[in-house]
Design an enzyme around this catalytic site. Structure first.
Site, PDB file in Angstrom:
ATOM      1  N   ASP A  52       0.872  -1.150   0.000  1.00 17.76           N
ATOM      2  CA  ASP A  52       0.000   0.000   0.000  1.00 17.76           C
ATOM      3  C   ASP A  52       0.926   1.222   0.000  1.00 17.76           C
ATOM      4  O   ASP A  52       2.081   1.111   0.397  1.00 17.76           O
ATOM      5  CB  ASP A  52      -0.852  -0.032   1.272  1.00 17.76           C
ATOM      6  CG  ASP A  52      -1.735   1.175   1.394  1.00 17.76           C
ATOM      7  OD1 ASP A  52      -2.414   1.489   0.403  1.00 17.76           O
ATOM      8  OD2 ASP A  52      -1.745   1.805   2.463  1.00 17.76           O
TER       9      ASP A  52
HETATM   10  P1  ADP Z   1      -3.336   4.556  -0.492  1.00 15.74           P
HETATM   11  O1  ADP Z   1      -3.799   3.414  -1.311  1.00 15.74           O
HETATM   12  O2  ADP Z   1      -2.245   5.337  -1.156  1.00 15.74           O
HETATM   13  O3  ADP Z   1      -2.969   4.156   0.896  1.00 15.74           O
HETATM   14  P2  ADP Z   1      -6.040   5.290   0.120  1.00 15.74           P
HETATM   15  O4  ADP Z   1      -6.673   4.247  -0.698  1.00 15.74           O
HETATM   16  O5  ADP Z   1      -6.034   5.104   1.592  1.00 15.74           O
HETATM   17  O6  ADP Z   1      -4.563   5.587  -0.377  1.00 15.74           O
HETATM   18  O7  ADP Z   1      -6.712   6.714  -0.202  1.00 15.74           O
HETATM   19  C1  ADP Z   1      -6.782   7.122  -1.552  1.00 15.74           C
HETATM   20  C2  ADP Z   1      -7.136   8.587  -1.683  1.00 15.74           C
HETATM   21  O8  ADP Z   1      -8.433   8.811  -1.143  1.00 15.74           O
HETATM   22  C3  ADP Z   1      -6.226   9.507  -0.952  1.00 15.74           C
HETATM   23  O9  ADP Z   1      -5.098   9.811  -1.722  1.00 15.74           O
HETATM   24  C4  ADP Z   1      -7.109  10.728  -0.740  1.00 15.74           C
HETATM   25  O10 ADP Z   1      -7.108  11.520  -1.877  1.00 15.74           O
HETATM   26  C5  ADP Z   1      -8.486  10.119  -0.581  1.00 15.74           C
HETATM   27  N1  ADP Z   1      -8.901  10.013   0.806  1.00 15.74           N
HETATM   28  C6  ADP Z   1      -9.057   8.873   1.523  1.00 15.74           C
HETATM   29  N2  ADP Z   1      -9.471   9.147   2.774  1.00 15.74           N
HETATM   30  C7  ADP Z   1      -9.553  10.476   2.872  1.00 15.74           C
HETATM   31  C8  ADP Z   1      -9.925  11.384   3.907  1.00 15.74           C
HETATM   32  N3  ADP Z   1     -10.275  10.983   5.129  1.00 15.74           N
HETATM   33  N4  ADP Z   1      -9.893  12.697   3.621  1.00 15.74           N
HETATM   34  C9  ADP Z   1      -9.546  13.103   2.424  1.00 15.74           C
HETATM   35  N5  ADP Z   1      -9.194  12.316   1.410  1.00 15.74           N
HETATM   36  C10 ADP Z   1      -9.194  11.023   1.600  1.00 15.74           C
HETATM   37 MG    MG Z   2      -3.851   3.360   2.714  1.00 16.69          MG
END
Ligand code: ADP
Ligand code: MG
Length: 678
Positions: free
Chosen positions: A371
């Site tokens: 991730d």
């Molecule tokens: P990764 O796979 O890189 O860990 P996530 O899947 O957790 O990322 O989140 C993907 C995207 O969703 C983030 O880059 C952000 O833009 C958005 N996002 C997720 N949760 C939040 C939140 N609580 N507030 C704002 N944006 C969020």
């Molecule tokens: Mg994540």
């Protein structure tokens, strides 16, 4: 000073609060499903070894007297040897039969009685002597592995200094309930999981996370809601068993003793010992047919005198010898001993491996999916831009963001709210109806208006209009590595906040070590935009990055890769990645000390929030896998050699016993090498 003394005294006593599970459930291992308790009656733990040695002494005496005295004298000595050598074996056979199980103990006892029956007292005594000696050495070895887990259970102190009004009194940790306030003196162990409400200190968290650099801790500014423990920043949280630095702390207890991080770790490690690996399951299946087959063969051999011109005693002797040679003792213990040692070694390195299955699976992987946010990156991005759209008041925008994001679990949300608090933003009211949309953002109600904060996909799906001009600006920001979070109120875009995350300091080095271990496919799955994903991939050495993924799409990719034959491990924070971790062959959670979800759902949990533990645990698993292979080779090889030799009367009971017991002991000690891995 008083306090320190009691701590030291209590820590050295063996049965510990989190530990009884170990003492009461000796892992059932191999052919030797021994119960430990009854052995301790006479001379403590060493009774079994004592008895074995006595059997040896009387065996030697019996053998010597054959040269000087009448045969009756040596038989008496051999009989005494039988008693000491066969005592525990007999007890266990009886217990086994009561439980409806014929175990190897019974077979060995039968063989020894058979030997006595045909007058081969010496060889029967030798069999029982070596068998009991082998057992006691086996137990000694296995205890070593178990002790290293018990040591973990002894990490937490037994008592806490409970604050009651203006005074404090020492109470057993079992009496603490969430909400109690305990006092932690400088340089003493912290007695419970909790939140600091007064005092600052550098806390050594090594006993729980393995991280040797002390972590700076400071009080939580508000009155803590103990229910919120999991969501609070690490700098306010402390764990039972960690060691306070120079400051005096007051800690609001958040967990009862049995639920503390360390107690759960110990409980999970104990459970892990009983989880069978695929090799173990395979062996169990084989044994189901093998053991009866051996018994049938031995019974047939008893009647060899009918077809072969020999005395019954000769046939009986051969049958006994084949029985000893064919007993799969070494095979039965080959894998459990390696699993136990591997799990124990990992636990000492603050890595929880939940049993033989993940241990073997991890030794087998050829690809890893990471991730991004919080795993390859620090997950503590810095705030880079605040843009209000169409003249929306900026301080109002920030209030909305703070009110909503301070209630979200996402690492980005935490950093944003921290940064806003630093900026002096305050939101009087709290948001309500906060709903996470995994991998996209969050929705909530604030001051009776609908608020959406998240990525493009989320705003598009909720029908929020984004002008071309704004789109262009967004693309520009993303191209330079920013992660954009769009803010909408009542379905109108009111602002954009961008953050920039940086790779963890140890990410590049870790990826390189993994490549050096022969792992070729190291991919990144991210919900963030492709440009940011590519940038982080390039910086860390990840071979392939896929961005813009919804959580379901991460699952699909994992399933597709596994269908194409990849043996995949998924590394994540265990909170919002739990489904992807569950779907992969091995789910690995980082920073599990801070998160109950991660600790429960992962197959492998790195207690510290440190990527560099990954090569360690993969290396350990690979080593475990090769030791298991060697053990199978040794144990099966010995049976393959001994059975024909005994069938053809080339090897007698002596060599059969020595080969049989010898291979068992070699296998166990081979497994113990895992305890000193690296
Ligand atoms: P990764 O796979 O890189 O860990 P996530 O899947 O957790 O990322 O989140 C993907 C995207 O969703 C983030 O880059 C952000 O833009 C958005 N996002 C997720 N949760 C939040 C939140 N609580 N507030 C704002 N944006 C969020
Ligand atoms: Mg994540």
């Amino acid at each position: 000073m008083e306090k320190r003394k009691t701590e030291i005294a209590t820590n050295s006593s063996t049965p510990v609060s989190a530990g009884p599970a170990i003492a009461e459930n000796p892992a059932k291992i191999g052919c030797c499903t021994h119960q430990y308790h009854h052995k301790h009656k006479y001379f403590g733990e060493k009774t079994e070894l004592f008895f074995a040695l006595l059997a040896g002494i009387f065996l030697a005496a019996g053998f010597t007297t054959t040269f000087f005295l009448a045969a009756e004298a040596s038989v008496i000595l051999y009989l005494i040897s039988y008693f000491f050598g066969g005592y525990f074996t007999a007890i266990e056979s009886v217990q086994g039969i009561r439980n409806g199980k014929f175990e190897i103990d019974f077979l060995m006892l039968a063989a020894a009685i058979g030997a006595a029956f045909i007058g081969q007292w010496g060889e029967g005594a030798l069999l029982l002597f070596l068998f009991s000696l082998g057992h006691s050495l086996e137990h000694f070895a296995m205890d070593k592995a178990k002790k290293s887990i018990q040591a973990l259970a002894g990490v937490a102190p037994k008592t806490a200094l409970l604050k009651q009004g203006s005074s404090a009194s020492e109470v057993p940790i079992e009496q603490l309930v969430p909400g109690d306030v305990i006092i932690v003196k400088p340089h003493s162990k912290i007695a419970a999981d909790g939140i600091i409400i007064s005092g600052s200190s550098a806390v050594n968290e090594a006993p729980v996370t393995g991280e040797s650099i002390p972590a700076d801790k400071k009080p939580y500014p508000q009155k803590p809601d103990v229910e919120q423990h999991a969501h609070l920043p690490k700098e306010h949280k402390v764990y039972a068993g960690t060691i306070n630095g120079a400051g005096n702390l007051e800690v609001a207890v958040t967990k009862v003793a049995a639920d503390s991080t360390i107690a759960r770790l110990v409980a999970l490690v104990n459970e892990a010992q009983t989880q069978k690996s695929s090799t173990q399951n395979f062996i169990t299946k084989v044994e189901k047919y093998y053991v009866p087959a051996v018994l049938i063969l031995v019974v047939c051999l008893l009647f060899a005198f009918l077809v072969k011109d020999e005395a019954f005693n000769k046939s009986l002797y051969r049958a006994i010898t084949v029985l000893v040679a064919a007993s799969p003792c070494a095979l039965a213990i080959s894998t459990p001993s390696a699993v136990l040692s591997g799990v124990a070694r990992a636990a000492r390195g603050s890595v929880l491996i939940k049993g033989g299955k993940p241990l073997e699976a991890l030794g087998n992987i050829d690809a890893i999916a990471f991730d991004k946010t919080g795993t390859l990156t620090t997950g503590k991005p810095s705030l880079t831009n605040i843009i209000s759209v169409d003249g929306f008041d900026e301080s109002n925008l920030l209030k909305v963001v703070l009110a909503v994001e301070s209630l979200s679990d996402h690492p980005i949300a935490k950093s944003v709210s921290d940064a806003l608090i630093q900026k002096g933003i305050e939101s009087e009211a709290r948001a309500t109806n906060v709903l996470a949309v995994p991998g996209q953002g969050v929705t909530a109600t604030f001051q009776s208006k609908e608020v959406i904060i998240g990525n493009r996909a989320l705003l598009h799906s909720r029908g929020v209009f984004i002008s071309n001009e704004m789109e262009a600006r967004l693309s520009g920001l993303e191209a330079s590595g920013n992660t954009a979070m769009l803010v909408a109120q009542n379905n109108t875009l009111i602002g954009i906040i961008t953050v920039m995350d940086t790779p963890r300091a140890d990410a590049k080095q870790t990826i390189q070590s993994l490549k050096n271990m022969g792992l070729k496919k190291l991919i990144m799955l991210s919900g963030d935009n492709q440009k940011v994903a590519d940038a982080i991939a390039a910086e860390t050495g990840i071979t392939h990055a896929i961005g813009n993924l919804f959580p379901e799409q991460k699952l699909e990719i994992i399933e597709k890769m596994q269908a194409d034959g990849s043996r995949l491990a998924m590394v994540g924070d265990g909170v919002n990645d739990a489904p992807a971790m569950a779907r992969s062959a091995v789910g690995i959670a980082m920073g599990a000390a801070g998160s109950d979800v991660a600790l429960e759902t992962a197959d492998v949990a790195l207690m510290a929030d440190k990527l560099s533990n990954l090569p360690f645990v993969i290396g350990l698993s690979k080593k475990a896998k090769s030791i298991i292979r060697q053990n199978l080779f040794i144990s099966l090889g010995m049976v393959a050699v001994l059975v024909p030799l005994t069938l053809l009367d080339i090897a007698h009971i002596g060599p059969a016993v020595i080969g049989h017991e010898g291979s068992t002991i070699v296998v166990v000690f081979n497994a113990l090498r895992l305890l000193v891995y690296k």
